[in-house]
Design a protein around this motif. Structure first.
Motif, short mmCIF file in Angstrom:
data_model
loop_
_atom_site.label_atom_id
_atom_site.label_comp_id
_atom_site.label_asym_id
_atom_site.label_seq_id
_atom_site.Cartn_x
_atom_site.Cartn_y
_atom_site.Cartn_z
N TYR A 248 0.81 -1.22 0.00
CA TYR A 248 0.00 0.00 0.00
C TYR A 248 0.84 1.28 0.00
O TYR A 248 0.46 2.28 -0.61
N PHE A 249 1.99 1.27 0.71
CA PHE A 249 2.84 2.46 0.80
C PHE A 249 4.18 2.20 0.12
O PHE A 249 4.73 1.09 0.23
N PRO A 250 4.78 3.20 -0.52
CA PRO A 250 6.21 3.08 -0.83
C PRO A 250 7.01 3.18 0.47
O PRO A 250 6.66 3.97 1.36
N PHE A 251 8.04 2.36 0.59
CA PHE A 251 8.90 2.37 1.78
C PHE A 251 10.26 2.98 1.42
O PHE A 251 10.78 2.75 0.32
N VAL A 252 10.81 3.71 2.36
CA VAL A 252 12.19 4.17 2.29
C VAL A 252 12.90 3.55 3.49
O VAL A 252 12.49 3.79 4.64
N CYS A 253 13.92 2.75 3.25
CA CYS A 253 14.50 1.93 4.32
C CYS A 253 16.00 2.18 4.49
O CYS A 253 16.71 2.43 3.52
N ILE A 254 16.44 2.06 5.71
CA ILE A 254 17.87 2.01 6.05
C ILE A 254 18.02 0.96 7.13
O ILE A 254 17.16 0.82 8.00
N GLY A 255 19.08 0.17 7.07
CA GLY A 255 19.25 -0.92 8.02
C GLY A 255 19.78 -0.47 9.36
O GLY A 255 20.39 0.60 9.50
N ASP A 256 19.57 -1.31 10.37
CA ASP A 256 20.13 -1.08 11.69
C ASP A 256 20.99 -2.30 12.05
O ASP A 256 21.59 -2.90 11.16
N ASN A 257 21.01 -2.74 13.29
CA ASN A 257 21.91 -3.83 13.65
C ASN A 257 21.37 -5.21 13.31
O ASN A 257 22.12 -6.09 12.88
N HIS A 258 20.06 -5.44 13.48
CA HIS A 258 19.54 -6.80 13.33
C HIS A 258 19.54 -7.28 11.88
O HIS A 258 19.39 -8.48 11.64
N GLU A 259 19.69 -6.39 10.93
CA GLU A 259 19.84 -6.84 9.55
C GLU A 259 21.17 -7.55 9.34
O GLU A 259 21.34 -8.24 8.33
N PHE A 260 22.10 -7.37 10.27
CA PHE A 260 23.38 -8.09 10.24
C PHE A 260 23.53 -8.95 11.48
O PHE A 260 23.39 -10.18 11.42
N SER A 261 23.80 -8.34 12.61
CA SER A 261 24.01 -9.10 13.84
C SER A 261 23.75 -8.20 15.03
O SER A 261 24.23 -7.06 15.06
N TRP A 262 23.03 -8.72 16.01
CA TRP A 262 22.54 -7.93 17.14
C TRP A 262 23.63 -7.07 17.77
O TRP A 262 23.49 -5.86 17.93
N GLN A 263 24.74 -7.67 18.15
CA GLN A 263 25.81 -6.93 18.80
C GLN A 263 26.98 -6.68 17.86
O GLN A 263 28.10 -6.42 18.30
N GLY A 264 26.72 -6.74 16.57
CA GLY A 264 27.79 -6.59 15.59
C GLY A 264 28.10 -5.14 15.26
O GLY A 264 27.31 -4.23 15.52
N TRP A 265 29.24 -4.92 14.65
CA TRP A 265 29.64 -3.62 14.12
C TRP A 265 30.65 -3.87 13.00
O TRP A 265 31.36 -4.87 13.01
#
Length: 688
Positions: A248-265
């Motif tokens: 229904y909506f166009p989304f504009v997205c940017i990832g945070d940590n859980h897209e990779f690993s909870w405590q990752g950097w």
């Protein structure tokens, strides 16, 4: 359109790894038969990153008959019945990209609703999607958009999306949302299996499937390959409310940590307090994100349309940081560069949306290091001495390049383990320079910074605890809650806010997620006893469904003398988020409320220096926020729903807890913003 613009458009699509489609000047009736088969297009459709003449469309049509590629037709129309089709093209899909399709449609009209669908070679069709192009740069209309974060289909229901759609369909066309900004944790890569963990806190653990080749960490299972991440994305977007919102909506997205690993950097993961190199996993996570999230992010593998084709990297331990805090190891740099997510987008005259990546370039949070365990005080759970945070954050630059060898905490002397490190960075050198350039160059009325982690200080005043309640607070004054988001990057935040002030950047607005809570306040680099000088306004949205601090603490700290600072349980089983009072008004306010249950009495003992930057905080809030940005004011409305433990039974997504609005009139350079608060409906309780 001139031929040059069409060539530039095709080159842009190629760079993004998308099929290019150019809209025709004259609409026609759909020439192709279509029958909807959602059972074949199980992951729905989506659109993303609209500009004034183009948008990216997405779907997935999987095959299991041994073929490696197939063809989909995509249609874009000005009406839901597809009697006015303006674009039609073929898109090849490949098993190598998990059968996902990314199509960039150009030549569209600005600020216009379009409908789209995909059709396979047998005439089987996806569901119909709806998308909206952005207004042109000189369009003076106000822009409305929602921002969200943190959706866990494993532990909650996505009722907020149902409410968002329901309200949008019933409002006047000029008040409808232009897009949904998703600020990260679109997936939770830490998956529980209900046969192992039937419940956590108040939540039922829902079965979302099994991750292939998973690694088990405590009670969670995490991906080890791109197929593992793909499975979690599919499980997320097959949730009916998530899927309906994406259609229904166009989304504009940017990832945070859980897209990779909870405590990752960067390209490092951390489990059981042990850091591990994971460059190959970082590339796999980026690939799955690129395949499932329609966006204009850039990949490093070149202009191939059929696959992400990420770089080959080795998992090599990072032994040193460069001067800017980046792991100085070739595989780390290559893995991070496999996808670049930060970008800016313009919506009419009034909104420049600036998105940054808070994890790909970030240093390890010093308060999460094993060396920092000495600062964890069982007498003062969650609290971290602010003076220690300042020293660790500044690294070798503290006190003009003379950091102390140790840090005093009451009678304890703790080695300063960060004294030889660069100052903490979340943004990284290149992204930070880009952010500054973009802010300074923007001519939009409102420069809206999508900062995935919270930027507003989260602090308390344990120095004001009454004697005898517990041992004396060993810190020199205020306490923070450790690092982990941008409020803990004290030096980098101060650098950025000083830049905003010195460059005269007007209309500075920060929108964030990740904290699983609603916050409204002022963007300022420091709080009393230092000078408090706001340079903008800042907002944080509650989670769509993920568990927050207030809910978790209801099940802990039983018998602890400081539990009333976090949760009030004046009647057995009836919980209120006293942490809101602690954060906004100070410890005396929370203790007074626990004693009397009188909110007015609690406010009378408020410490005005604890949080002059806050107008609102609700650590137990779920839902979404809506921004309206016009010529004269910017307004953010919090739409808070009850705890999303189960799927709502009604089309509106269930009842609301409250709706609260904060408005800032446009302020001139050199002046400070002022937020006006309105409680529109419901009761925000201890949040104000």
């Amino acid at each position: 359109m001139p031929a040059f613009n069409r060539r530039a458009f095709i080159l842009s699509a190629t760079a993004l790894g998308a099929t290019a489609v150019w809209a025709r000047a004259v609409a026609i009736v759909s020439p192709q038969a279509w029958k909807e088969r959602r059972d074949l297009f199980t992951d729905g459709v989506a659109s993303g990153d609209p500009d004034s003449s183009s948008v990216i469309l997405w779907t997935r049509r999987a095959y299991g008959d041994g073929r490696t590629k197939s063809v989909l037709n995509v249609q874009v129309a000005e009406d839901e019945g597809f009697n006015r089709v303006v674009a039609h093209a073929r898109s090849t899909i490949f098993s190598a990209s998990d059968w996902t399709s990314r199509v960039l449609v150009g030549g569209l009209k600005p600020h216009t609703v379009y409908w789209y669908r995909f059709i396979d070679t047998e005439g089987n069709g996806s569901r119909i999607g709806r998308t909206i192009t952005a207004p042109e740069i000189d369009d003076a209309r106000a822009v409305r958009f929602a921002f969200v974060s943190c959706q866990s289909v494993n532990e909650g229901a996505q009722n907020a999306y149902r409410r968002m759609i329901w309200e949008d369909q019933r409002t006047a066309p000029e008040n409808r949302l232009a897009f949904v900004l998703h600020l990260g944790d679109f997936i939770y890569e830490v998956v529980e299996y209900p046969d192992e963990v039937p419940h956590r806190h108040d939540r039922t653990v829902f079965d979302i499937g099994r991750i292939p080749d998973a690694r088990k960490v405590d009670n969670f299972h995490v991906p080890t390959t791109v197929d593992g991440y793909r499975m979690v994305y599919r499980s997320t977007i097959q949730d009916p409310d998530v899927q309906d919102a994406r259609a229904y909506f166009p989304f504009v997205c940017i990832g945070d940590n859980h897209e990779f690993s909870w405590q990752g950097w960067q390209s490092t993961i951390k489990y059981d307090a042990k850091s591990e190199p994971a460059q190959a996993l970082r590339v796999a996570a980026n690939q799955a994100w690129w395949e499932y999230i329609p966006s204009r992010v850039r990949k490093s593998s070149g202009p191939g349309l059929d696959r992400f084709d990420g770089p080959h990297v080795k998992n090599a331990r990072i032994t040193r940081l460069d001067a800017d805090g980046l792991g100085d190891e070739p595989n780390n740099r290559t893995a991070i560069a496999s996808m670049t997510g930060y970008r800016a987008m313009r919506f009419g005259r009034h909104v420049e949306l600036i998105l940054t990546d808070f994890h790909s370039y970030a240093m390890e949070d010093p308060t999460s290091r094993n060396d920092a365990d000495a600062f964890n005080l069982k007498e003062f759970p969650e609290l971290f001495p602010l003076e220690a945070m300042r020293i660790l954050d500044a690294g070798r630059t503290y006190a003009g390049g003379n950091p102390p060898q140790s840090i005093q905490l009451g009678e304890k002397v703790i080695p300063n383990f960060a004294r030889n490190d660069p100052p903490v960075t979340v943004l990284g050198r290149e992204q930070k320079a880009w952010l500054k350039r973009t802010l300074a160059a923007s001519k939009a009325t409102w420069k809206v910074w999508g900062a995935t982690n919270g930027t507003l200080d989260m602090r308390a005043d344990p120095q004001n605890l009454p004697a005898g309640l517990t041992t004396a607070w060993p810190g020199a004054g205020y306490a923070c809650f450790g690092g982990g988001d941008f409020s803990g990057a004290l030096n980098e935040r101060a650098e950025l806010y000083d830049f905003v002030r010195d460059q005269g950047v007007s209309g500075f607005v920060v929108v964030s997620g990740d904290r699983h809570s609603f916050w409204a306040g002022y963007a300022a680099k420091a709080l009393p006893p230092e000078p408090f000088v706001p340079v903008g306004v800042a907002f944080i949205c509650g989670s769509i469904s993920a568990i927050g601090m207030a809910e978790a603490i209801e099940h802990g700290m039983k018998g602890h003398p400081l539990r009333p600072l976090f949760v009030s349980e004046r009647e057995p089983g009836k919980f209120e988020s006293a942490i809101n009072l602690t954060l906004k008004h100070g410890v005396k306010s929370a203790l007074e409320y626990e004693r009397t249950g009188d909110i007015a009495a609690a406010h009378r003992v408020s410490n005005p220096d604890n949080a002059p930057h806050l107008k609102f905080v609700d650590m137990g809030g779920h839902g979404y926020a809506v921004v309206t940005a016009g010529a004269d004011a910017v307004q953010t409305e919090f739409v808070c729903i009850p705890r999303p433990i189960s799927r709502a039974a009604t089309p509106d997504g269930g009842p609301l807890r409250y709706r609260v609005r904060h408005t800032a009139q446009r302020w001139t350079s050199g002046k400070q913003p002022e937020l006006i608060q309105e409680i529109i409906e419901g009761d925000p309780g201890l949040s104000v």
